[in-house]
Design a protein around this motif. Structure first.
Motif, mmCIF file in Angstrom:
data_model
loop_
_atom_site.group_PDB
_atom_site.id
_atom_site.type_symbol
_atom_site.label_atom_id
_atom_site.label_comp_id
_atom_site.label_asym_id
_atom_site.label_seq_id
_atom_site.Cartn_x
_atom_site.Cartn_y
_atom_site.Cartn_z
ATOM 1 N N MET A 115 0.053 0.028 2.105
ATOM 2 C CA MET A 115 1.108 0.596 1.271
ATOM 3 C C MET A 115 1.671 -0.407 0.269
ATOM 4 O O MET A 115 1.997 -0.055 -0.874
ATOM 5 C CB MET A 115 2.239 1.126 2.165
ATOM 6 C CG MET A 115 3.220 2.026 1.436
ATOM 7 S SD MET A 115 4.557 2.607 2.510
ATOM 8 C CE MET A 115 3.653 3.700 3.606
ATOM 9 N N GLN A 118 -0.582 -0.530 -2.633
ATOM 10 C CA GLN A 118 -0.416 0.673 -3.453
ATOM 11 C C GLN A 118 0.793 0.536 -4.375
ATOM 12 O O GLN A 118 0.730 0.904 -5.556
ATOM 13 C CB GLN A 118 -0.253 1.893 -2.540
ATOM 14 C CG GLN A 118 -0.121 3.216 -3.265
ATOM 15 C CD GLN A 118 -1.450 3.717 -3.796
ATOM 16 O OE1 GLN A 118 -2.163 3.003 -4.506
ATOM 17 N NE2 GLN A 118 -1.791 4.952 -3.456
ATOM 18 N N PHE A 208 5.260 5.029 -2.599
ATOM 19 C CA PHE A 208 4.037 5.660 -2.098
ATOM 20 C C PHE A 208 4.088 7.175 -2.310
ATOM 21 O O PHE A 208 3.096 7.798 -2.684
ATOM 22 C CB PHE A 208 3.864 5.338 -0.615
ATOM 23 C CG PHE A 208 2.590 5.846 -0.017
ATOM 24 C CD1 PHE A 208 1.393 5.204 -0.249
ATOM 25 C CD2 PHE A 208 2.581 6.993 0.770
ATOM 26 C CE1 PHE A 208 0.206 5.665 0.290
ATOM 27 C CE2 PHE A 208 1.401 7.476 1.315
ATOM 28 C CZ PHE A 208 0.218 6.810 1.074
#
Length: 440
Positions: A115, A118, A208
């Protein structure tokens, strides 16, 4: 942590991108635990980027871990100059090309992206001014050329991976180059995200969620564009822009972007897409505009956009064909010329004439079957030869006299040659023109 994700794949062969760092180490040991319960095959690949003096120690560490756990390990190296422009992107391209070539049929590539990665990707896209497609970041599962790449940790944070690694008493490599904030990603990781998380503890998860929303919006947009694009793509994969003058700019740029996404290249920025629309689609009718995108070009010819691979300039090359009974190899992977019985019938050269091949000619010519000279440019147009291919066609000369554009026309000369011969051009021009490698 990822067992359910791995179990859902019918194909049970996986290749782990293993750097030896925390993320890929946790991934490797997670797969080892899953292997004890389910029948899966795992291999690992380690790529030494040779950017630090201790990189060989990292390779030895990866070899040691894989040997202990009986995991087949592929080791490859990349060597580029440390002052290479955009070194991160250059290494990424080389790394993925190497990995792709090692993937077995039906084998899935697994990476340790999480994450935090990302979020960093999202913020880099913000910096570049990307739209929804760019802000979508990485997908859990992506087509990797003709194969598949899966990121099973994408819903997990770096903190979660580290806690698991500590609990399992794992050993991993700390890459100190990650502390170098001269790299944009490291700057975001070390300087920006900690401040945002301190202020807003749920920033990572909300970031996210935004990437997920952008992904869904992009999927929906692409669904409609996929249906519409078929009215514009032509037999040669060019994009028909004749009706663009009657359409909204937003629709035109969306179609251009989607058309380029089918080419398996890194999608140009929003700014470049706008430039294609303003400066190429709507340039002067008699103009021959182009935009260079790494190793490719976007060109307009008449009422179409073409996506082509950039070729080295060979217009000043001159090749002598002294041994006419042997094949003559052409530059730029254009194939070869050969004397045989299946090609174009031409006037044969006299013994004292030098047979040579060139790739450029200007002026007026008279071709067989005509009674009036025309500019060679007009002949190219008449034969529907794109401007960027005209200097790729071998022109046959005897001494300084143009005889033929092989495969297209023969010059009508007043003093006709007594004998003839037959020449074939075995050309790879079309296949080279359409052979796009998927990871640029």
């Amino acid at each position: 942590m990822i067992e359910q994700n791995i179990k859902k794949y019918k194909n049970k062969s996986f290749l782990i991108a293993y750097s030896g760092g925390l993320d890929s180490t946790v991934l490797l040991y997670q797969l080892l635990e899953i292997k004890q319960k389910h029948h899966i095959k795992i291999r690992a690949i380690h790529i030494n980027h040779n950017l630090t003096s201790i990189s060989k120690k990292w390779t030895e560490h990866c070899k040691k871990i894989c040997n202990i756990n009986f995991i087949p390990l592929i080791i490859e190296s990349i060597n580029i100059k440390k002052n290479t422009k955009n070194i991160e992107e250059t290494l990424r391209i080389k790394r993925y090309n190497i990995i792709y070539n090692h993937l077995l049929p039906n084998e899935i590539l697994l990476t340790g992206h999480h994450m935090n990665d990302q979020c960093e990707t999202f913020m880099l896209s913000l910096k570049r001014g990307s739209g929804p497609t760019g802000l979508s970041g990485m997908s859990f599962e992506t087509l990797f050329g003709t194969k598949k790449i899966v990121r099973p940790f994408l819903k997990k944070t770096k903190k979660e991976l580290k806690l698991w690694a500590i609990k399992k008493n794992l050993q991993w490599i700390e890459d100190f180059s990650n502390l170098n904030i001269d790299y944009d990603r490291n700057f975001i990781r070390k300087k920006i995200i900690p401040i945002l998380e301190k202020r807003w503890p749920y920033f990572l998860k909300n970031c996210f969620r935004t990437t997920n929303i952008c992904q869904k919006e992009t999927i929906l947009l692409n669904y409609f564009l996929h249906k519409k694009i078929h009215h514009f793509i032509q037999y040669d994969d060019s994009l028909n822009i004749e009706k663009f003058k009657d359409m909204k700019k937003e629709m035109c740029t969306a179609l251009i972007r989607y058309w380029l996404s089918l080419k398996k290249i890194k999608i140009p920025s929003y700014k470049n897409i706008q430039c294609i629309y303003d400066q190429i689609v709507f340039s002067r009718i008699d103009a021959n505009p182009k935009m260079i995108l790494e190793k490719y070009e976007i060109r307009r010819y008449k009422k179409s956009l073409h996506f082509i691979k950039t070729q080295p300039d060979i217009k000043n090359i001159l090749l002598f064909w002294h041994r006419k009974n042997e094949k003559l190899i052409l530059p730029n992977n254009l194939g070869y010329l050969i004397k045989n019985n299946n090609g174009m019938t031409l006037p044969a050269p006299d013994n004292n004439e030098l047979v040579n091949i060139r790739f450029q000619y200007e002026g007026n010519i008279l071709i067989l079957g005509r009674n009036k000279k025309r500019k060679i440019k007009k002949i190219w147009q008449e034969k529907n030869i794109f401007p960027w291919l005209r200097n790729q066609i071998p022109l046959l000369f005897y001494n300084n006299n143009l005889i033929s554009a092989l495969g297209l026309f023969v010059i009508n000369r007043k003093n006709q040659y007594k004998n003839t011969w037959t020449v074939s051009w075995k050309s790879d021009l079309e296949s080279n023109h359409n052979n796009f490698f998927p990871f640029y």
